[in-house]
Structures are given as C-alpha cells and as structure tokens.
Enzyme design. Structure first.
Site, PDB file in Angstrom:
ATOM      1  N   HIS A  48       1.542   4.997  -4.585  1.00 41.92           N
ATOM      2  CA  HIS A  48       2.343   4.386  -5.640  1.00 41.92           C
ATOM      3  C   HIS A  48       3.798   4.682  -5.288  1.00 41.92           C
ATOM      4  CE1 HIS A  48      -1.060   3.978  -8.643  1.00 41.92           C
ATOM      5  NE2 HIS A  48      -1.557   4.906  -7.824  1.00 41.92           N
TER       6      HIS A  48
ATOM      7  N   TYR B 258       0.978   2.313 -16.724  1.00 42.59           N
ATOM      8  CA  TYR B 258       2.170   3.097 -16.393  1.00 42.59           C
ATOM      9  C   TYR B 258       2.968   3.307 -17.674  1.00 42.59           C
ATOM     10  CZ  TYR B 258       1.063   1.807 -11.582  1.00 42.59           C
ATOM     11  OH  TYR B 258       0.427   1.619 -10.375  1.00 42.59           O
TER      12      TYR B 258
ATOM     13  N   ASP C  99       4.954  -9.419  -8.624  1.00 40.16           N
ATOM     14  CA  ASP C  99       3.758 -10.263  -8.628  1.00 40.16           C
ATOM     15  C   ASP C  99       3.384 -10.734 -10.025  1.00 40.16           C
ATOM     16  OD1 ASP C  99       3.600  -9.869  -5.922  1.00 40.16           O
ATOM     17  OD2 ASP C  99       1.902  -8.487  -5.983  1.00 40.16           O
TER      18      ASP C  99
ATOM     19  N   TYR D 104      -4.639  -0.391 -14.057  1.00 38.90           N
ATOM     20  CA  TYR D 104      -3.735   0.751 -14.183  1.00 38.90           C
ATOM     21  C   TYR D 104      -2.825   0.621 -15.391  1.00 38.90           C
ATOM     22  CZ  TYR D 104      -4.193   3.874 -10.145  1.00 38.90           C
ATOM     23  OH  TYR D 104      -4.623   4.830  -9.266  1.00 38.90           O
TER      24      TYR D 104
ATOM     25  N   ALA E  32      -0.227  -4.271  -4.059  1.00 37.47           N
ATOM     26  CA  ALA E  32       0.312  -4.893  -5.276  1.00 37.47           C
ATOM     27  C   ALA E  32       1.793  -4.586  -5.433  1.00 37.47           C
ATOM     28  CB  ALA E  32      -0.461  -4.381  -6.489  1.00 37.47           C
TER      29      ALA E  32
ATOM     30  N   ASP F  45       3.659  -4.856  -8.574  1.00 41.72           N
ATOM     31  CA  ASP F  45       3.346  -5.182  -9.964  1.00 41.72           C
ATOM     32  C   ASP F  45       4.489  -5.874 -10.691  1.00 41.72           C
ATOM     33  OD1 ASP F  45       0.787  -4.195  -9.720  1.00 41.72           O
ATOM     34  OD2 ASP F  45       1.337  -2.177 -10.321  1.00 41.72           O
TER      35      ASP F  45
END
Length: 764
Positions: A457, A403, A320, A401, A315, A317
């Site tokens: 990550h 963040y 995308d 997730y 991904a 993030d």
C-alpha cells in the site's frame, strides 16, 4: 455575482454544489445533438490558476474574483470516444473540450461497476463454467470487478477483470472472500461482451487446469457480530463534552459547500471532490500562512503474485474510482466519537446529475495524552497540559478494503495525516491439499483453500507549501559524527548537523542512518531568536519502496512509488502523483515525469510529494477482517515560533477533566477525611463523608464536585447553620455549590468556610 443570484459570490475553493453540477452537465450537453448520450466520469471543481487566486486572496485591487469553473471527463456513451471539458459556470459556456487518445481511459463509476457485475454473471459462457464448479445448492456467486491493469499485451481497450467468489444464499453480508473460485471473466466495456474466461492457477506454479474443476466445499469464515461469541466484560466508554466542542465551522458564501474551520489558532477551508475526497486550502496558524493546498494525491496497491492474470493486479484507488465516490456515510457513535460535526458533499453520477454524499466528513476533538509536562523535583510542583487534537476524517470503502483517512491538528502548530487500513483481504483460490512448506512464497494461506497474496500500500501526500509566503525551498539535514580530534573532539562523542539545499526538481529517499530529515523553508524569514529560516519539517516513516522492477508496468505506472520525497516546481493542473488518468495507464504522466524536468526549486513556488506505505505480508489474524494498520506523516514547525506554541494551553486539572478514580475499595467515596456533605438520597437529606457513602436505590453515590461547607463551633455566633440542598445523583454532570448562612442573623453573616473537592457525582 454568483451563477444563481444567491447574493454572496461563491468562493473559488468551495466545492461544486448540486445546482452547479446540474448546470455544468446541462451546458456540456447543449453542444451535442439531443440524441447523443453522455457518460459522465466526474463533474468537479476546476480550481483557479494559482497566480490569479493568490493575487485575489491577497486583495489586489486590479484582480477580479476567479470565475466558477467545472472540470468534466466524459465519454460519448457506448463508444470509445473520451473527452475532458472545462465549463465556465458563470458565463454558461464550454471553455474547452478535448478528445483524448483511445489509449487513455476514464475511471470506473458506480453504475458501470454494477453493470459489469450483471454482465459477467448473466453471460451464457460464464454460466456454463459456473455449472462445472458444481456448487452446493443455495450458493450464490459474487463478482468483484477489477480495473484490468496493464502488461503491454492486448490491453489498450477498456476492460475489466472479474474475480468470482461464493457465498451462502441466506447471508448477503457473508464474507465471500473466504470462498474464492477459480474462474475469472474479462469484459470489454465498449462491446459489452465477455472476451475470455481466464482459468486461475491454484497450485504452486503457473499451471492452470485445462477444464474447470468441481469446487471443493469449504467452511465460511464470518466477521459479522451475530456469528461471534461476543465479550461480555466491556463497559461503555463515552466521550462527553458538556459545553460542546471548541471548534467552529462557518461559511463565507452562499454555496452551501464552502466551509471554514477555526480551532485553537488554526484556520483553513475544507473542500471535497470526487477524486481526492477531502482537500484543505489556505491553512494558517495564528494568522501565519503555512500551506496553500493539502491532499492525499494518490495511492497504489501493487500485488506480488507473478502468475497471470494476477501480474496485472495493481489498484490506483483514487484515479481508478475516486475517494469522494467511495466515501462512507459516517455514523454517530461508530465511525466518530464525541461531539461531532458532519459535512456533506456532492459528486456527479454517470448521467451528470448530483449525488448527495451525506456525512462524508466528520469533525471532532480528541484527547491525545499529555501535550507537555515538567515536575520541579525540588519543590514537587508539576506543570502540564493535555494534548487536544482536532480530527477531520473521512472513510472510504474500495470493494474489499477500507481506509480511514484523517487530518489531525494539535495545539503546538503540528499537522498529522493518518491512514488506517482495514477491511478484508482480496483473496484467490489455492488447492487445499498443498503442504504448508510448499505454499507459494508470494502469499499466506488464511483459510482452507484461500491464499492472500502479498501486496504493498503506497500513498502519496501532496503538500503545496506557503510557509510564511509562497517562495519556499526544500532542504534536508543530516546528523554526522565529528572526526576524533585532540582539539575539537578528543573523546569522540561530538556530532553535528549539515544542511543541503535541493536545487533541482528530483526524488529522494530518507536515510535513518544519518537521521535525514526534510524541511520546507522560507529563507527570507528568519527566527528572531536564533536567526534560522522559519521551516516546517516532514516526519515520514520509512517504508519499502515498490518492489516491482523498473521495467515492469507496475513501476512505470506508479510514478511516485520509488522515492520517499519528490519536489517539483508548481504548475497548474499537476495534482496527481500517478498522473491524471490511471485506468490501464502506461506511465509517462505523474510526479516522476514532473521531476525529470530538473527545474529550479530554490526560493520559488514548489510542491512536495511525500510517500509512505506498508508492505502487507498477510497473516492469518488479518482474516476474515483485518485489524487496522496505522500510518502517520507529520508536518512540524522548526524555528517557526519563538517558543513552544502550546505554552498558552490551560493546565490540565481534575476540575476541568473530571476523571474517575477506580482504585478505591467498593463503597468508598473519594472525599478527603473530615469532609461532610449533605446529599439527597431516596428523597431524604443525609450526611455523608469519605467513610460513610450513601446507598440510594441500591447504588452507592459519592458527591465530589462542589464547595463543601464545614461547620465551625463559635459561641458568639447565633442561629443554626443551614445548607443549601446539595444534590448528588448518579449520572449528574454537575452538583450545586454548597452555601450556608446565619439562620436568624438579619445581615446574613456567613458561618464556616468552603472547601473545594474534585470530581462530580459517581457511582462506584
């Protein structure tokens, strides 16, 4: 003038407001026939050319204010035709409109993700496979659409890979990641059809079942508080600032979106856009320039399971989907504590209409422990200040997730970027009868029938420096031992540091064995004390770089993930470490490509890209929701000031901070001996001391923050001593100062003296 006649021109860095987004969409639609429908991926600020912007910021008389521009990536809805346009909002015209290659794909939007979920679950072939699972009655199937990824095999068309889970029908907030299913439809977004249904491997190798097998029921694993036996011994912790916060948030235009932050000698502008979320501009400390632009540029989460279709699971993030698109509506007392100031922003939906992101940024102060301290052991005197920090924070949810992203400023001229990762692991099914020693080495079983795959990550922080000016260089300094020498190092204890100037754009790694530290310098500005160039150092934690090999699509696409530091020569438009378009990208655009130009980066306009991350080897304690993992990158002054810049912070005192002593025996007031107070308890004035607390309404009250009059015995003084009523009540943040006067003396001669004691009114 501005585009709407508000009086004050909009600042070139102010995020687009609702009217500008609406206008930009209208201008772009006007170049098409009315029957053409556009699918907008973003309508966001197109930032001015830096050279123009700097000239305008520096007050050049011949330079006009840069015009307000919008950047718009979009599709002709229902087709593969993808464009990027730039719209001049003041001239009300399309400046450019470029059709992109069919192999370049735009990001996902909220409406599109919801559409993919419905399409996958309503497809007849998918329904037949779900029937084969023989799920218990009352079970709901949940679909998580993922960006398809890349492997070079029939992946040029825009697709989604959908992962299925189950949940009880009576709990919409159930942790469905505890119940993964072994079927995975693939959707072609342009044909709007399911093109195939992948069977997921559930064993120890790449093998998949030839037919969908009945699901073996497993228990749920919930994180919601109502399913827990909650602790009962946790007492409130309240952050109170009785006089408010020490920062100010102002605006110098009529946009409603342009915000200027001032706090403890710091000044900067706060921006917000659909891709990066928070952006900081024109960061200064004590009126000295530090950074032109700061943002988290990209993040990549490559998974380590080699089995199809998981081998494509990676991904991006921000590229995308977008940090602004995924930003949470923050909640007072939950996401942010203390005296909070919220900022809201606007993004565009898929129809080109403004969508209000309410409370997407929170600003507050926090105490971060001691800032500096020294005790003179000869005299016993201690001098210390506490470290107050300013936090500018946003939280994003990316499907499973979360963040927590924060810029943190302190009073010593330091900036920290902090990432806290939490949320829920993205899981896959595994046969529950596999012995623990046979579980595949690329994952951890976190629940019966649930495998959490290893993944990384990796984040990229884009630092556009302006350290006392825009002509900077990047150097690294290493500490090395001096060779043993009878004259220069006879005992073998000496060591020195050596600086190396990076001359060409490139990528480099940290080296903890040599204490390698990178510094952004302005070689033309010297420290007046030691003559060294003024600098800011980059403090970045060591991390394991991307583990996928250099021929893999993971590696090719994540151009930033192989080095801790990249330095490039500034070019307009190069904002994203993985390139402008990451959805099913093929590499060839991003910071590795920018650096390969081998351009001069000495005493010029440079950009430094700082990578950091974590290798997430899941543990069972990360499920059903993981405790935060915290990462920090800091930017700290080196020879920038002439002394500790936090020396002028007021000292920390009990009178200022009002801490409470909890170590005294119950019912004892923390007052000095012989000190007497008058307090009001149950409507009566009562005298108390350190050994005689007052019991009022079943609670013990201690009055500990006032000037306390002590009666003096003096035969020459006439009249009785009168006290101004001192109130000491539970929950009061202050008490009235004690006063006393000669009762019959017309001159009001004072009797006695005042003695200060610390604290306020506490209940023990």
């Amino acid at each position: 003038m501005d585009a709407f006649g508000d009086g004050r021109p909009y600042h070139p860095f102010s995020p687009l407001n609702a009217r500008e987004i609406t206008l930009a969409g209208k201008i772009l639609r006007s170049i098409y026939p009315p029957n053409i429908d556009l699918q907008f991926k973003a309508i966001t600020l197109h930032e001015p050319a830096k050279e123009h912007m700097l000239a305008w910021m520096n007050g050049a008389k011949s330079v006009s204010r840069p015009p307000r521009m919008a950047y718009i990536p979009y599709y002709i809805r229902g087709s593969e035709r993808f464009f990027e346009a730039i719209v001049n909002l003041e001239a009300k015209k399309v400046e450019s409109n470029i059709r992109l290659s069919n192999e370049v794909h735009g990001s996902a939007d909220i409406a599109e993700i919801a559409f993919v979920e419905r399409l996958a679950l309503e497809d007849e072939s998918v329904k037949k496979e779900i029937e084969k699972l023989k799920l218990p009655e009352g079970t709901i199937v949940v679909c998580d659409p993922w960006i398809y990824g890349s492997d070079g095999d029939k992946d040029t068309r825009r697709q989604f890979q959908c992962f299925f889970y189950a949940r009880p029908a009576n709990e919409p907030d159930s942790c469905h990641y505890a119940l993964p299913l072994a079927i995975s439809p693939v959707i072609d977004i342009h044909t709007k059809k399911v093109t195939r249904i992948d069977a997921l491997p559930t064993g120890v190798d790449f093998t998949t079942a030839p037919e969908t097998q009945p699901w073996k029921p497993q228990p749920t694993n919930e994180y919601l508080p109502e399913y827990q036996n909650l602790r009962t011994d946790l007492k409130p912790l309240q952050v109170v600032q009785p006089k408010g916060a020490s920062f100010t948030v102002t605006s110098d235009d009529a946009s409603g979106t342009g915000k200027i932050m001032n706090w403890q000698k710091w000044r900067f502008r706060i921006g917000f856009n659909s891709r990066e979320g928070m952006v900081l501009y024109d960061v200064t400390y004590d009126n000295r320039s530090l950074f032109y632009r700061l943002s988290l540029s990209d993040m990549n989460i490559p998974y380590g399971d080699p089995r199809p279709p998981y081998h494509k699971k990676a991904a991006f993030d921000f590229g995308d989907v977008g940090a602004g698109l995924m930003a949470n509506n923050l909640t007072l007392g939950c996401d942010c504590l203390g005296a909070i100031h919220y900022l809201s922003g606007y993004i565009a939906d898929d129809r080109g209409l403004p969508f209000h992101k309410q409370n997407c940024i929170c600003i507050h102060e926090q105490d971060a422990g001691i800032g500096w301290k020294h005790t003179n052991y000869r005299t016993g005197r201690a001098a210390l200040v506490r470290n107050r920090e300013l936090v500018v924070q946003s939280i994003i949810t990316v499907s499973n997730y979360e963040y927590i992203l924060a810029w943190i400023f302190n009073q010593a001229g330091e900036i920290t970027y902090e990432v806290r990762a939490t949320g829920i692991l993205s899981t896959c099914p595994i046969d529950s009868d596999i012995a623990p020693e046979d579980v595949p080495a690329w994952g951890t079983v976190v629940h019966p029938g649930v495998l959490a795959q290893h993944h990384q990550h990796i984040f990229s922080l884009r630092v556009d420096p302006a350290v006392d000016g825009n002509e900077n260089r990047l150097i690294y300094e290493e500490a090395t031992p001096l060779p043993r020498d009878p004259k220069t190092n006879p005992h073998g204890t000496g060591y020195v540091t050596k600086e190396t100037v990076i001359t060409e754009s490139c990528g480099m790694n940290t080296d903890t064995e040599k204490n390698r530290r990178f510094m952004i310098q302005n070689a033309t500005k010297k420290n007046p004390i030691n003559g060294k160039p003024v600098s800011y150092k980059i403090v970045v934690p060591p991390f394991q770089k991307i583990l996928a090999d250099k021929e893999s699509w993971h590696y090719r696409r994540a151009e930033f993930a192989d080095q801790a530091i990249y330095v490039t020569k500034y070019r307009d438009g190069e904002l994203y470490a993985a390139g402008k378009f990451t959805n099913q990208s093929r590499g060839g655009d991003g910071v590795r490509t920018y650096a390969s130009r081998k351009e001069n980066v000495v005493d010029t306009d440079i950009v430094v890209w700082v990578q950091f991350g974590l290798n997430h080897i899941p543990r069972i304690e990360d499920f059903p929701v993981m405790p935060v993992e915290t990462l920090r990158v800091s930017l700290k002054p080196v020879n920038f000031f002439t002394k500790n810049p936090a020396l002028d912070v007021p000292p920390s005192t009990q009178q200022f901070n009002r801490s409470t002593l909890l170590s005294l025996p119950v019912g004892t007031c923390p007052l000095p001996p012989q000190t007497q107070l008058q307090v009001k308890a149950n409507g009566k004035l009562v005298t108390t001391s350190s050994t005689a607390p007052i019991t009022a309404m079943g609670k013990t009250l201690c009055c500990t923050s006032t000037e306390v009059p002590i009666e003096k015995e003096d035969d020459s003084e006439k009249g009785s001593v009168r006290h101004k009523e001192v109130l000491c009540e539970c929950g009061s943040s202050s008490v009235k100062e004690g006063e006393m006067h000669g009762g019959d003396d017309e001159d009001g001669e004072k009797l006695g003296f005042r003695k200060k004691v610390a604290g306020c009114c506490n209940v023990i």
